[in-house]
Design an enzyme around this catalytic site. Structure first.
Site, mmCIF file in Angstrom:
data_model
loop_
_atom_site.group_PDB
_atom_site.id
_atom_site.type_symbol
_atom_site.label_atom_id
_atom_site.label_comp_id
_atom_site.label_asym_id
_atom_site.label_seq_id
_atom_site.Cartn_x
_atom_site.Cartn_y
_atom_site.Cartn_z
ATOM 1 N N VAL A 275 140.068 -42.013 70.845
ATOM 2 C CA VAL A 275 141.429 -41.982 71.406
ATOM 3 C C VAL A 275 142.173 -40.732 70.950
ATOM 4 C CG1 VAL A 275 141.704 -44.475 71.686
ATOM 5 C CG2 VAL A 275 142.363 -43.409 69.529
ATOM 6 N N GLY B 180 144.561 -51.721 66.063
ATOM 7 C CA GLY B 180 146.004 -51.464 66.129
ATOM 8 C C GLY B 180 146.479 -51.449 67.577
ATOM 9 N N GLY B 181 147.584 -50.729 67.826
ATOM 10 C CA GLY B 181 148.195 -50.725 69.148
ATOM 11 C C GLY B 181 147.289 -50.161 70.232
ATOM 12 N N ALA B 182 146.685 -49.006 69.985
ATOM 13 C CA ALA B 182 145.829 -48.383 71.008
ATOM 14 C C ALA B 182 144.619 -49.274 71.275
ATOM 15 C CB ALA B 182 145.390 -46.994 70.544
ATOM 16 N N SER C 41 156.576 -34.719 72.427
ATOM 17 C CA SER C 41 155.898 -35.402 73.536
ATOM 18 C C SER C 41 155.585 -34.468 74.700
ATOM 19 C CB SER C 41 156.783 -36.544 74.040
ATOM 20 O OG SER C 41 156.205 -37.105 75.202
ATOM 21 N N LYS D 262 157.497 -50.198 71.428
ATOM 22 C CA LYS D 262 156.657 -50.879 72.427
ATOM 23 C C LYS D 262 156.644 -52.399 72.279
ATOM 24 C CE LYS D 262 153.349 -47.117 73.233
ATOM 25 N NZ LYS D 262 151.920 -46.747 73.252
HETATM 26 P P1 NAD Z 1 148.062 -48.295 64.617
HETATM 27 O O1 NAD Z 1 148.777 -47.892 63.376
HETATM 28 O O2 NAD Z 1 148.615 -49.365 65.486
HETATM 29 O O3 NAD Z 1 146.558 -48.729 64.220
HETATM 30 C C1 NAD Z 1 145.804 -47.987 63.310
HETATM 31 C C2 NAD Z 1 144.365 -48.540 63.255
HETATM 32 O O4 NAD Z 1 143.568 -47.641 62.467
HETATM 33 C C3 NAD Z 1 144.239 -49.905 62.580
HETATM 34 O O5 NAD Z 1 143.182 -50.607 63.207
HETATM 35 C C4 NAD Z 1 143.861 -49.541 61.132
HETATM 36 O O6 NAD Z 1 143.158 -50.593 60.487
HETATM 37 C C5 NAD Z 1 142.956 -48.354 61.383
HETATM 38 N N1 NAD Z 1 142.860 -47.432 60.246
HETATM 39 C C6 NAD Z 1 143.873 -46.694 59.712
HETATM 40 N N2 NAD Z 1 143.396 -45.942 58.695
HETATM 41 C C7 NAD Z 1 142.067 -46.200 58.604
HETATM 42 C C8 NAD Z 1 141.023 -45.726 57.753
HETATM 43 N N3 NAD Z 1 141.263 -44.822 56.798
HETATM 44 N N4 NAD Z 1 139.766 -46.194 57.960
HETATM 45 C C9 NAD Z 1 139.516 -47.105 58.935
HETATM 46 N N5 NAD Z 1 140.468 -47.591 59.769
HETATM 47 C C10 NAD Z 1 141.719 -47.138 59.606
HETATM 48 O O7 NAD Z 1 147.880 -46.948 65.431
HETATM 49 P P2 NAD Z 1 147.650 -46.777 67.010
HETATM 50 O O8 NAD Z 1 148.960 -46.654 67.679
HETATM 51 O O9 NAD Z 1 146.683 -47.802 67.476
HETATM 52 O O10 NAD Z 1 146.980 -45.329 67.053
HETATM 53 C C11 NAD Z 1 145.649 -45.117 66.639
HETATM 54 C C12 NAD Z 1 145.193 -43.726 67.127
HETATM 55 O O11 NAD Z 1 145.233 -43.717 68.553
HETATM 56 C C13 NAD Z 1 146.095 -42.579 66.681
HETATM 57 O O12 NAD Z 1 145.269 -41.503 66.316
HETATM 58 C C14 NAD Z 1 146.883 -42.230 67.920
HETATM 59 O O13 NAD Z 1 147.247 -40.864 67.959
HETATM 60 C C15 NAD Z 1 145.874 -42.538 69.005
HETATM 61 N N6 NAD Z 1 146.468 -42.852 70.325
HETATM 62 C C16 NAD Z 1 146.037 -42.136 71.399
HETATM 63 C C17 NAD Z 1 146.544 -42.408 72.655
HETATM 64 C C18 NAD Z 1 146.063 -41.610 73.839
HETATM 65 O O14 NAD Z 1 146.720 -41.660 74.888
HETATM 66 N N7 NAD Z 1 144.966 -40.906 73.740
HETATM 67 C C19 NAD Z 1 147.485 -43.434 72.832
HETATM 68 C C20 NAD Z 1 147.905 -44.168 71.712
HETATM 69 C C21 NAD Z 1 147.388 -43.853 70.449
#
Ligand code: NAD
Length: 287
Positions: free
Chosen positions: A234, A135-137, A22, A73
């Site tokens: 993101v 997803g979460g983001a 981190s 979270k």
């Molecule tokens: P998550 O596991 O909660 O959600 C993943 C999402 O991606 C879902 O909607 C899923 O359906 C989709 N997905 C996964 N594989 C796929 C594929 N092959 N084709 C199409 N859709 C696909 O993950 P999250 O926590 O939401 O994180 C998602 C991204 O956001 C990650 O890359 C993470 O590093 C990034 N992120 C960035 C920040 C930031 O501050 N910039 C913060 C949080 C997360």
């Protein structure tokens, strides 16, 4: 560096696992030192099994507050005395403030993203946006965009578990804000093209474009990108995903996820300290 830790120094903790990668400790400790705030930020390897005790320690040790990351979270919601509106609608907490033993759960991921749009001079308030991912983001961004006054959000996700789980939640967010939100199948390229044509912003909120999917893009037809469309990701590793590169080559304004990362931290910092994070000092350490 001079050691300024004293008997008065307050602690801010990050509870997550895995955690050693981190950049948040560097971000917050740099900001504390720059402003002369007597606090330290430390990362603790904590998963869901130890989360309740870890959160109790915020009260017991009179910490200034905490950050949470995966996998904590969602579970943390149960242990809060109060929730901000965004944290309640998202159903997840990334920041905890401690007001004399009363713990409030906030979620600053969405505000981080919304603030990052200012860096590329993009304003989506009152307009429509299209977001890939549920997803979460994505959920944090959808909620904050809806609370901030984005008029319509079209969400595209592949038909996986996320698709089924998010349906009711999006309806709930829509009912509790003035934003129309619809969920669509990512394989429906005709609808996607129509929605993107009406949108001011297209955002990738999936992990498609980072390891192990760094060669892939969340959309296949880049003819839908136009120069007056803002295109964001993101993802910040790599700094430019193939998705952003293709969008840039078609003249779109693009932005990666570094701003979201930085400004979610800035929003948390401001809640703990009541002071603005010195962005110009902190930004270079994560670039
Ligand atoms: P998550 O596991 O909660 O959600 C993943 C999402 O991606 C879902 O909607 C899923 O359906 C989709 N997905 C996964 N594989 C796929 C594929 N092959 N084709 C199409 N859709 C696909 O993950 P999250 O926590 O939401 O994180 C998602 C991204 O956001 C990650 O890359 C993470 O590093 C990034 N992120 C960035 C920040 C930031 O501050 N910039 C913060 C949080 C997360």
């Amino acid at each position: 560096m001079e050691n300024k830790i004293t008997g008065h120094t307050r602690l801010v903790a990050l509870f997550a696992t895995p955690i050693r990668h981190s950049v948040s400790p560097m971000i917050h400790n740099t900001a504390f030192q720059a402003l002369g705030i007597d606090a330290v930020y430390l990362a603790f390897e904590v998963g869901t099994a130890g989360l309740e005790q870890a959160i109790d320690s915020i009260k017991n040790l009179d910490m200034m507050g905490a950050n949470l990351s995966m996998p904590n979270k969602i579970l943390a919601v149960e242990y809060m005395d109060e929730l901000s509106e965004a944290a309640r609608l998202i159903g997840a907490v990334n920041t905890i403030t401690n007001d004399q033993g009363k713990l409030t759960g906030h979620n600053t991921d969405g505000t981080g993203f919304m603030r990052s749009l200012k860096d590329i001079e993009v304003d989506i308030i009152g307009k429509k946006m299209t977001i890939i991912g549920a997803g979460g983001a994505a959920t944090a961004i959808i909620v904050q965009a809806a609370l901030d006054g984005v008029k319509e959000i079209t969400v595209y996700n592949r038909k996986d578990d996320f698709y089924d789980k998010i349906k009711e939640k999006l309806a709930y967010i829509s009912e509790n804000t003035n934003c129309t939100i619809t969920l669509n199948d990512l394989s429906d390229e005709t609808s996607l093209a129509k929605d993107v044509a009406e949108s001011a912003l297209l955002l990738n909120a999936t992990g498609v474009g980072m390891k192990p999917l760094q060669e892939q893009t969340p959309i296949q037809d880049f003819s839908i990108i136009r120069p007056d469309l803002a295109v964001c990701d993101v993802i910040y590793t790599p700094r430019e995903t193939e998705f952003l590169k293709q969008a840039r080559l078609r003249g779109a304004k693009t932005n990666n996820g570094l701003g979201m990362l930085l400004y979610q931290g800035a929003a948390a910092f401001e809640k703990w300290t009541g002071q603005e994070m010195p962005i110009e000092i902190v930004k270079p350490i994560i670039e």
